[in-house]
Design a protein around this motif. Structure first.
Motif, mmCIF file in Angstrom:
data_model
loop_
_atom_site.group_PDB
_atom_site.id
_atom_site.type_symbol
_atom_site.label_atom_id
_atom_site.label_comp_id
_atom_site.label_asym_id
_atom_site.label_seq_id
_atom_site.Cartn_x
_atom_site.Cartn_y
_atom_site.Cartn_z
ATOM 1 N N PRO A 117 25.468 -22.396 5.322
ATOM 2 C CA PRO A 117 26.049 -23.499 6.094
ATOM 3 C C PRO A 117 26.392 -24.679 5.205
ATOM 4 C CG PRO A 117 23.700 -23.314 6.527
ATOM 5 C CD PRO A 117 24.071 -22.126 5.703
ATOM 6 N N ARG A 118 27.366 -25.453 5.607
ATOM 7 C CA ARG A 118 27.793 -26.599 4.799
ATOM 8 C C ARG A 118 26.662 -27.606 4.627
ATOM 9 N NH1 ARG A 118 32.506 -28.223 2.740
ATOM 10 N NH2 ARG A 118 32.825 -30.434 2.322
ATOM 11 N N LYS A 119 25.860 -27.786 5.659
ATOM 12 C CA LYS A 119 24.687 -28.652 5.562
ATOM 13 C C LYS A 119 23.454 -27.757 5.562
ATOM 14 C CE LYS A 119 26.821 -32.688 7.757
ATOM 15 N NZ LYS A 119 26.719 -33.701 8.858
ATOM 16 N N ALA A 120 23.136 -27.244 4.386
ATOM 17 C CA ALA A 120 22.044 -26.278 4.262
ATOM 18 C C ALA A 120 20.765 -26.976 3.811
ATOM 19 C CB ALA A 120 22.427 -25.193 3.259
ATOM 20 N N ASP A 121 19.686 -26.751 4.566
ATOM 21 C CA ASP A 121 18.396 -27.274 4.132
ATOM 22 C C ASP A 121 17.783 -26.304 3.121
ATOM 23 O OD1 ASP A 121 17.479 -25.128 5.631
ATOM 24 O OD2 ASP A 121 16.713 -26.372 7.284
ATOM 25 N N ALA A 122 16.581 -26.600 2.660
ATOM 26 C CA ALA A 122 15.952 -25.792 1.616
ATOM 27 C C ALA A 122 15.775 -24.348 2.064
ATOM 28 C CB ALA A 122 14.607 -26.401 1.231
ATOM 29 N N ALA A 123 15.397 -24.146 3.318
ATOM 30 C CA ALA A 123 15.184 -22.794 3.816
ATOM 31 C C ALA A 123 16.490 -22.010 3.859
ATOM 32 C CB ALA A 123 14.536 -22.836 5.197
ATOM 33 N N ALA A 124 17.577 -22.677 4.293
ATOM 34 C CA ALA A 124 18.880 -22.005 4.362
ATOM 35 C C ALA A 124 19.387 -21.657 2.969
ATOM 36 C CB ALA A 124 19.881 -22.889 5.092
ATOM 37 N N ARG A 125 19.152 -22.548 2.006
ATOM 38 C CA ARG A 125 19.565 -22.271 0.629
ATOM 39 C C ARG A 125 18.786 -21.084 0.056
ATOM 40 N NH1 ARG A 125 22.670 -25.719 -2.337
ATOM 41 N NH2 ARG A 125 21.741 -24.935 -4.272
ATOM 42 N N ALA A 126 17.494 -21.056 0.316
ATOM 43 C CA ALA A 126 16.672 -19.959 -0.189
ATOM 44 C C ALA A 126 17.120 -18.630 0.405
ATOM 45 C CB ALA A 126 15.203 -20.225 0.122
ATOM 46 N N ALA A 127 17.430 -18.631 1.708
ATOM 47 C CA ALA A 127 17.880 -17.405 2.357
ATOM 48 C C ALA A 127 19.229 -16.960 1.803
ATOM 49 C CB ALA A 127 17.968 -17.617 3.863
ATOM 50 N N ALA A 128 20.152 -17.919 1.582
ATOM 51 C CA ALA A 128 21.464 -17.579 1.041
ATOM 52 C C ALA A 128 21.348 -17.064 -0.391
ATOM 53 C CB ALA A 128 22.384 -18.798 1.089
ATOM 54 N N ARG A 129 20.447 -17.666 -1.162
ATOM 55 C CA ARG A 129 20.257 -17.221 -2.544
ATOM 56 C C ARG A 129 19.753 -15.774 -2.578
ATOM 57 N NH1 ARG A 129 19.715 -20.678 -6.778
ATOM 58 N NH2 ARG A 129 18.980 -22.340 -5.380
ATOM 59 N N ALA A 130 18.772 -15.471 -1.723
ATOM 60 C CA ALA A 130 18.231 -14.114 -1.665
ATOM 61 C C ALA A 130 19.293 -13.129 -1.208
ATOM 62 C CB ALA A 130 17.020 -14.076 -0.735
ATOM 63 N N SER A 131 20.109 -13.523 -0.219
ATOM 64 C CA SER A 131 21.157 -12.647 0.284
ATOM 65 C C SER A 131 22.222 -12.398 -0.780
ATOM 66 C CB SER A 131 21.792 -13.272 1.526
ATOM 67 O OG SER A 131 22.928 -12.543 1.945
ATOM 68 N N MET A 132 22.613 -13.449 -1.508
ATOM 69 C CA MET A 132 23.624 -13.303 -2.548
ATOM 70 C C MET A 132 23.093 -12.425 -3.685
ATOM 71 S SD MET A 132 25.892 -16.273 -4.459
ATOM 72 C CE MET A 132 26.672 -16.830 -2.932
ATOM 73 N N LYS A 133 21.845 -12.597 -4.050
ATOM 74 C CA LYS A 133 21.253 -11.763 -5.101
ATOM 75 C C LYS A 133 21.233 -10.297 -4.676
ATOM 76 C CE LYS A 133 17.084 -11.153 -7.970
ATOM 77 N NZ LYS A 133 17.579 -9.895 -8.399
ATOM 78 N N ALA A 134 20.841 -10.047 -3.426
ATOM 79 C CA ALA A 134 20.800 -8.669 -2.936
ATOM 80 C C ALA A 134 22.193 -8.041 -2.961
ATOM 81 C CB ALA A 134 20.217 -8.636 -1.529
ATOM 82 N N GLY A 135 23.216 -8.817 -2.591
ATOM 83 C CA GLY A 135 24.576 -8.298 -2.591
ATOM 84 C C GLY A 135 25.084 -8.001 -3.991
ATOM 85 N N LEU A 136 24.805 -8.901 -4.931
ATOM 86 C CA LEU A 136 25.248 -8.679 -6.305
ATOM 87 C C LEU A 136 24.485 -7.520 -6.935
ATOM 88 C CD1 LEU A 136 26.949 -9.432 -8.724
ATOM 89 C CD2 LEU A 136 25.316 -11.257 -9.259
ATOM 90 N N ASP A 137 23.193 -7.436 -6.669
ATOM 91 C CA ASP A 137 22.401 -6.304 -7.178
ATOM 92 C C ASP A 137 22.953 -4.983 -6.642
ATOM 93 O OD1 ASP A 137 20.772 -8.091 -8.489
ATOM 94 O OD2 ASP A 137 19.063 -7.869 -7.130
#
Length: 229
Positions: free
Chosen positions: A193-213
């Protein structure tokens, strides 16, 4: 500044070594039998505008050769170290638009440069874990630029049967001519989300890592190779 450092920063030296590197990579590209996946999805996304292309630093050597000619401009971001400037020269020779990003730039300044390129219609290519690691992780820029721009994110990976691995922090894949090769483009199914809190950033980071892996492992699996860095 020492003579060696001045030589390393010389544009003529950069072009000379860049020409040698480009010639070798072009030979590898021509002499490998490639299988490609995901270009139809990439084409459909690009019909609506530019994208963010995210890859591992270890899989960057042949990236400029795999960006389709029909896909339009790709601005590849690199730092200002000698090896990165040589890589930028090889990208320029492939018709891409390399953009040097000094480590002294603030995150805000880098984001403004990226947004300007996107508004100009250029897609952006970036290594998720570059320029210095940690290897295989997702650093802040891909997350921030996906959040700010709202543009689709695609993952890119390639693999080759014949290869060396550099003794570097990322175990850089160095292709060799001959054998089979695999190229993968896959869209990120997540979002931030455009206004991402720490939890949203952590979830997006994990999702992006899983996709790239997954995209990287898919390229390896296409050749019957175990997942590599």
């Amino acid at each position: 500044m020492s003579f060696g450092k001045r030589l390393a920063k010389s544009p003529a030296v950069t072009r000379g070594i860049g020409g040698i590197a480009h010639g070798w990579l072009a030979r590898c590209q021509r002499r490998i039998d490639w299988e490609r996946r995901g270009e139809d999805e990439l084409r459909a996304a690009l019909a609506d505008g530019p994208i963010l292309l995210v890859l591992r630093h270890s899989r960057l050597m042949l990236g400029p050769f795999h960006w389709p000619a029909w896909a339009g401009d790709l601005s590849t971001l690199h730092d200002t170290s000698p090896i990165a400037r040589i890589a930028g020269d090889t990208h320029r020779r492939r018709g891409l638009t390399p953009v040097a990003m000094s480590r002294r730039l603030s995150n805000l300044a880098m984001s403004r440069m990226v947004m300007e390129r996107l508004r100009a219609g250029a897609s952006i290519g970036i290594t998720a874990d570059g320029p210095l690691g940690p290897a295989g992780e997702i650093n802040d820029p891909p997350l921030d630029w996906a959040r700010i721009s709202g543009r689709p994110v695609f993952f890119y990976a390639y693999a080759t049967e014949r290869q060396h691995r550099a003794q570097s922090w990322d175990r850089l894949l160095l292709p060799r001519p001959g054998g089979r090769g695999a190229v993968v483009f896959r869209p990120w199914e997540g979002a931030i989300p455009r206004k991402a809190d720490a939890a949203a950033r952590a979830a997006a980071r994990a999702s992006m890592k899983a996709g790239l892996d997954a995209a990287t492992a898919e390229a390896d699996a296409m050749l019957g190779l175990p997942p590599g860095p």
